[in-house]
Design an enzyme around this catalytic site. Structure first.
Site, PDB file in Angstrom:
ATOM      1  N   GLU A 133      70.687  40.933   3.840  1.00 19.14           N
ATOM      2  CA  GLU A 133      71.778  41.891   3.665  1.00 19.14           C
ATOM      3  C   GLU A 133      71.897  42.258   2.193  1.00 19.14           C
ATOM      4  OE1 GLU A 133      74.812  44.330   3.460  1.00 19.14           O
ATOM      5  OE2 GLU A 133      73.866  43.791   5.368  1.00 19.14           O
TER       6      GLU A 133
ATOM      7  N   ARG B  99      86.724  47.083  13.560  1.00 11.62           N
ATOM      8  CA  ARG B  99      85.370  46.686  13.185  1.00 11.62           C
ATOM      9  C   ARG B  99      85.350  45.311  12.516  1.00 11.62           C
ATOM     10  NH1 ARG B  99      81.160  50.357  13.011  1.00 11.62           N
ATOM     11  NH2 ARG B  99      81.676  52.414  13.832  1.00 11.62           N
TER      12      ARG B  99
ATOM     13  N   ARG C  29      90.344  60.489   7.940  1.00  9.79           N
ATOM     14  CA  ARG C  29      90.744  59.290   8.680  1.00  9.79           C
ATOM     15  C   ARG C  29      92.107  58.786   8.211  1.00  9.79           C
ATOM     16  NH1 ARG C  29      85.843  56.928  10.939  1.00  9.79           N
ATOM     17  NH2 ARG C  29      84.023  58.005  10.110  1.00  9.79           N
TER      18      ARG C  29
ATOM     19  N   ASP D 255      71.422  52.506  14.196  1.00 12.76           N
ATOM     20  CA  ASP D 255      71.542  53.719  13.394  1.00 12.76           C
ATOM     21  C   ASP D 255      70.305  54.011  12.563  1.00 12.76           C
ATOM     22  OD1 ASP D 255      74.033  54.257  14.368  1.00 12.76           O
ATOM     23  OD2 ASP D 255      75.135  53.747  12.544  1.00 12.76           O
TER      24      ASP D 255
ATOM     25  N   ALA E   6      78.053  52.498  18.182  1.00 14.17           N
ATOM     26  CA  ALA E   6      77.949  51.044  18.161  1.00 14.17           C
ATOM     27  C   ALA E   6      77.489  50.508  19.515  1.00 14.17           C
ATOM     28  CB  ALA E   6      79.289  50.425  17.771  1.00 14.17           C
TER      29      ALA E   6
END
Length: 444
Positions: free
Chosen positions: A45, A140, A217, A332, A345
């Site tokens: 990551e 999430r 958002r 993705d 997702a």
């Protein structure tokens, strides 16, 4: 008496794991599926810790089924945080569609009026069996926490920004990172999102395309939302359709917060714009101008809690395969989509189930390419079709479909057809079809 033997299971050594590049929702789900089958993995990551951008994520029955198939404990953990429509009569309703603007004809419907309920009219009892409803939403961050909880310790390296890979003389793959370090792996799976660096090794010519849309958002506290809109409009999922855009609202965190996203459709040169800065600063004034004439209580509420950036929407619609030799793309990184079907997702969860199950049938790491080939053959058509249908869903909600416009009866039919296609996939049958493809490639 004849004896039967099960298919060989791929057992790699800890020093030569499956390398998963990217520790988002899809990468962690894949890791859980592989670990369940006893396969050694390592996650690389680029960030210093696991994190997710955004608030709510929506799952249909296809996605919750994938969670169960990946690991039954994963679905149980998901359900601890899942939020559904509060109205018991809407257990099978994905979203209720409302008019976001006044209808442009004499005596037409007014902004805020209900247009129709987007129901799962093909309901097949899977939701009841799994203990969920047609649509569920989760923050999430909560989903990320539950995925992390199912991973063994010591399988993740942070601060590892992938730069490239090469095949070594012994057939293994070497990953190279920006900090100058390297790592060896039996195979590499890119779960590093729409800006994937792994994709350069699979289909470098594939670049994200701007969808002609952006997203404003807001995350609104329940008390404030109820005071403005009323409990029904707050505790159930809604899509407000209008001329040139739409707004989606739904509860998360067991109804304590309401996620709201306003998506206008852009025209003109903006459709061809791709920049490195996919999020740009914005103001409430800008959003109010874009949605002038819309359902004013909702627009005013969003403006008070709007985040200071807007997100450009991109997708990866292409005809290239999702793998090259033993490097593969998932989620993705392979097929990023716009959010208009609430399926991004969920598709990554489907991918993770199919791909982890296929790798588990391989007898040695040299044959992993066969698993990648079968995965590509069954997943690429579905995931690319999802991108096409998502773009069409946006046009439908924006009243921009040619020869349809604001004819809600036809729009209802179009959207129902796409959601039926999305929700009622038989993932176990798709896995068996992929295994048949692999069997066709194996030596007799």
């Amino acid at each position: 008496m004849a004896t039967t033997t099960s298919a060989p299971t791929f057992q790699n050594h800890a020093s030569l794991p499956i390398a998963i590049v990217g520790g988002g929702l899809g990468g962690l789900a894949l890791a859980i599926g592989l670990v369940k089958h006893g396969i050694s993995i390592h996650i690389y990551e680029s960030a210093s810790a696991f994190s997710e951008i955004g608030a709510g994520v929506t799952f249909g029955i296809n996605a919750t089924t994938a969670l169960h198939l990946l690991h039954p404990r994963l679905l149980e953990r998901y359900k601890k945080h899942a939020t559904y429509n509060a109205d018991p009569a809407r257990a099978n309703t994905f979203y209720t569609m409302r008019w976001g603007t006044d209808e442009r004809r004499s005596g037409g419907r007014k902004a805020g009026d209900i247009a129709w309920h987007l129901d799962d009219i093909w309901y097949d009892k899977r939701a009841q069996q799994l203990g969920v409803k047609t649509r569920s939403c989760i923050h999430r961050a909560r989903l990320l926490e539950e995925l992390i909880a199912l991973l063994p310790e010591g399988v993740t390296s942070f601060g590892k920004s992938f730069e490239g890979a090469k095949e070594l003389d012994d057939g293994s793959l070497e990953l190279r990172f920006a900090d100058g370090t390297t790592a060896n792996a039996a195979a590499i799976i890119g779960c590093d999102g729409i800006k994937s660096r792994v994709r350069a090794h699979v289909c470098a010519e594939v670049q994200a395309s701007y969808a002609g849309e952006c997203a404003y958002r807001a995350v609104v506290p329940r008390a404030e939302a109820e005071a403005t809109l009323g409990a029904d409009k707050v505790l159930n999922g809604y899509i407000y359709c209008g001329y040139g855009g739409y707004i989606i609202t739904y509860p998360i965190e067991n109804g304590d917060l309401i996620n709201m996203v306003a998506i206008p459709h852009d025209e003109g040169d903006a459709k061809n714009r791709i920049t490195d800065d996919w999020t740009v600063p914005t103001t409430a004034t800008e959003m109010l101008q874009r949605f002038q004439g819309w359902y004013s209580p909702l627009i005013d509420l969003i403006s008070r809690y709007q985040l200071p950036s807007k997100w450009a929407l991109f997708h990866l619609q292409h005809a290239k395969q999702y793998y090259q030799r033993r490097i593969c793309l998932m989620g993705d990184s392979a097929h990023a989509t716009c959010p208009h079907l609430g399926a991004g997702a969920g598709m990554a969860m489907e991918d993770a189930y199919i791909l982890s199950s296929l790798i588990a049938t391989v007898s040695n790491f040299a044959d992993i390419e066969k698993a990648f080939h079968a995965y590509n053959d069954v997943r690429r058509p579905r995931t690319q079709e999802r991108i096409k249908r998502s773009l069409q869903a946006a046009l439908a909600c924006d009243f921009l479909l040619p020869d349809v416009g604001d004819n809600v009866a036809i729009l209802k039919e179009r959207l129902e057809e796409s959601y039926r296609w999305l929700w009622h996939i038989d993932l176990e049958a798709q896995l068996e079809a992929a295994k048949d493809i692999m069997d066709g490639e194996r030596s007799p």
